[in-house]
Each structure stands twice: as C-alpha cells, then as structure tokens.
Design a protein around this motif. Sequence first.
Motif, PDB file in Angstrom:
ATOM      1  N   THR A 228      30.870 -15.910  -0.758  1.00  0.00           N
ATOM      2  CA  THR A 228      31.133 -17.352  -0.636  1.00  0.00           C
ATOM      3  C   THR A 228      31.945 -17.656   0.617  1.00  0.00           C
ATOM      4  O   THR A 228      32.051 -18.805   1.027  1.00  0.00           O
ATOM      5  N   ASN A 229      32.545 -16.624   1.182  1.00  0.00           N
ATOM      6  CA  ASN A 229      33.350 -16.820   2.391  1.00  0.00           C
ATOM      7  C   ASN A 229      33.430 -15.507   3.156  1.00  0.00           C
ATOM      8  O   ASN A 229      33.328 -14.442   2.567  1.00  0.00           O
ATOM      9  N   GLY A 242      38.185 -24.565  -2.194  1.00  0.00           N
ATOM     10  CA  GLY A 242      37.173 -25.617  -2.022  1.00  0.00           C
ATOM     11  C   GLY A 242      35.932 -25.090  -1.314  1.00  0.00           C
ATOM     12  O   GLY A 242      34.805 -25.349  -1.728  1.00  0.00           O
ATOM     13  N   GLU A 243      36.152 -24.302  -0.275  1.00  0.00           N
ATOM     14  CA  GLU A 243      35.045 -23.707   0.494  1.00  0.00           C
ATOM     15  C   GLU A 243      34.227 -22.786  -0.414  1.00  0.00           C
ATOM     16  O   GLU A 243      32.997 -22.766  -0.388  1.00  0.00           O
ATOM     17  N   LEU A 245      33.935 -22.924  -3.718  1.00  0.00           N
ATOM     18  CA  LEU A 245      33.156 -23.705  -4.680  1.00  0.00           C
ATOM     19  C   LEU A 245      31.943 -24.335  -4.015  1.00  0.00           C
ATOM     20  O   LEU A 245      30.841 -24.361  -4.571  1.00  0.00           O
ATOM     21  N   GLU A 246      32.139 -24.809  -2.791  1.00  0.00           N
ATOM     22  CA  GLU A 246      31.062 -25.457  -2.041  1.00  0.00           C
ATOM     23  C   GLU A 246      29.917 -24.475  -1.752  1.00  0.00           C
ATOM     24  O   GLU A 246      28.745 -24.787  -1.969  1.00  0.00           O
ATOM     25  N   ALA A 247      30.274 -23.280  -1.277  1.00  0.00           N
ATOM     26  CA  ALA A 247      29.256 -22.275  -0.964  1.00  0.00           C
ATOM     27  C   ALA A 247      28.508 -21.876  -2.242  1.00  0.00           C
ATOM     28  O   ALA A 247      27.290 -21.672  -2.229  1.00  0.00           O
ATOM     29  N   GLN A 249      28.076 -23.774  -4.914  1.00  0.00           N
ATOM     30  CA  GLN A 249      27.200 -24.877  -5.325  1.00  0.00           C
ATOM     31  C   GLN A 249      25.940 -24.924  -4.481  1.00  0.00           C
ATOM     32  O   GLN A 249      24.844 -25.120  -4.979  1.00  0.00           O
ATOM     33  N   ALA A 250      26.103 -24.704  -3.159  1.00  0.00           N
ATOM     34  CA  ALA A 250      24.952 -24.772  -2.257  1.00  0.00           C
ATOM     35  C   ALA A 250      23.955 -23.649  -2.548  1.00  0.00           C
ATOM     36  O   ALA A 250      22.748 -23.855  -2.501  1.00  0.00           O
TER      37      ALA A 250
END
Length: 266
Positions: A228-229, A242-243, A245-247, A249-250
């Motif tokens: 995810t990062n 936040g990053e 969770l965003e990755a 979700q995408a």
Amino acid sequence: MTNDPFELAQQAADYIAEHTGVPSHDIALVLGSGWGEAAELIGETTATLSASDIPGFSAPAVQGHVGTIRSVLTTDGKRALVLGARTHYYEGKGVRAVVHGVRTAAAAGAKVMVLTNGCGGLNPDWTPGTPVLISDHINLTASSPLEGATFVDLTDLYSSRLRDVARSVDPTLDEGVYAQFTGPHYETPAEVRYAKAIGADLVGMSTALEAIAARHAGMEVFGISLVTNLAAGISPVALSHGEVLEAGQAAGPRISKLLAEIINRI
Ligand code: 8IG
C-alpha cells in the motif's frame, strides 16, 4: 474462562459451528488492510458473526479493519471461514490473542490458512496497489506464538504449491520476503535499509506470528501482501494511514477478484 489457548480456540470453533450451522470449514482467510471486499467475491456469505461474541475475540482497534467473522460458501463448494478481525501485536493483548483467530480456524477444521495484509514495499517497482506473494518471512518481533519447548520446522512455511496456484491465476505476481516489525510506528529509513540488508522485500506488522501458529496447527499457509506504500526512505514522501487506506481502496476490486480466483483453485 480457560487458560489454555487451544481449549479457548476449540470453544470459539464450537461457537462458530453452532452459530453458522457449518460443522467444519475447509479453508480460512484473514483479510488485512485493502482486502476487505474479497469476501463478497469468494462466494455467498451464509452467516455473519460479530467477533466480539465469539470466545477469545475482541473488537478490532484499527479503522479499515472489520470486526466480523463470516462463513462463506465458495463458488466451487468449499466452506471458507473469513476472519475480518485481526488482533495486532501492537495492541498489547499478547501473542496468544494475536494468533487466536488462526488457532480457531484450525479448530474449525480449516486445512489451508490464507493470510493477507497491507504492507510497505522495498522494491521501487511495486507501486502502491501491487499484490505480492509472500515466499518467506523474517520475524523481527522477538516473540513467538509457541510456548515452551515447541520446536516447529518452518521450511516452506509459505506453501510453494499454493504460490504456484496463485501464479496459475496471475503469472505476473512477484514474490518476496516479509519482515514483521512490531509497529505501530512505521520504520525509520535506517530500519528499512536494515530490513533490505537482511533480505526483506516487504515490511509489515502482522502475518509472521500468525503463519507460525498456522504451521504449528498443521495448516498449509498462503500469504499475500498488498503493497500500500513504499517503505520509509524508499518513498520520497512521508507515510500516512490515509495513504494506506486509499491505496487499499483503489486496488480493492482487482485484488479481491485475484484472491477469489486463487481460493477457487486451492
Ligand atoms: I499498510 O510501511 C502498512 N503496514 N511495518 N511498514 C510496516 N507496516 C506497514 C507498512 C509499512 N505499511
């Protein structure tokens, strides 16, 4: 309440059998960060239990983690126990609590343990949202779920058979060595360089302790990470939940489909 972790796992398994109406499950999954949607694609959910009602489980501490345990009938007729609630080492509840889900899955009959997670990647080619097979791990927690003189062989801990199954679904899947740090802080750039020097490709806060418990319980282990990062210092920017969770979700729909296809071939 019993003080024996295996007896507690058996009580949880008995509760699950009674409340799902499924006397024995074939396979179990822990859905980590980014993998939550996979359950819907694996098959039909036939029962949903609240983890906090099951002996030995407690509510999850992290946003984005789900506190339910589901029984899923896969499209090829297997019974899958889907654990949405992972207890992390950093919660301070002890290693027994960390591996209770895995031991419960074993007591519920599962022969295969599928461990998923979100993690940091050390390979700059792995952009956020890249799924990576876990080929091995380095346990940096200085802890073990096993107590006493319990000497367990960890050769081929992450089943090469199941990694082959995954590559039969997606031949482009890379694999890597997962290093488990205690967290909850992310690594310093120096720690990430250290992880790289000792042979790690992925850094996370779960999975290794669970995999050890699963092997001890006699299960075949499949591990897959969602990067995810980029790990600290590999990425030029600072890390944020936040990053992550965003990755997650995408990438969700794509990796959920991937996992569902793998499950149906296991
Ligand atoms: I998501 O970069 C996620 N979990 N240790 N390091 C560690 N755990 C993680 C990371 C990360 N990203």
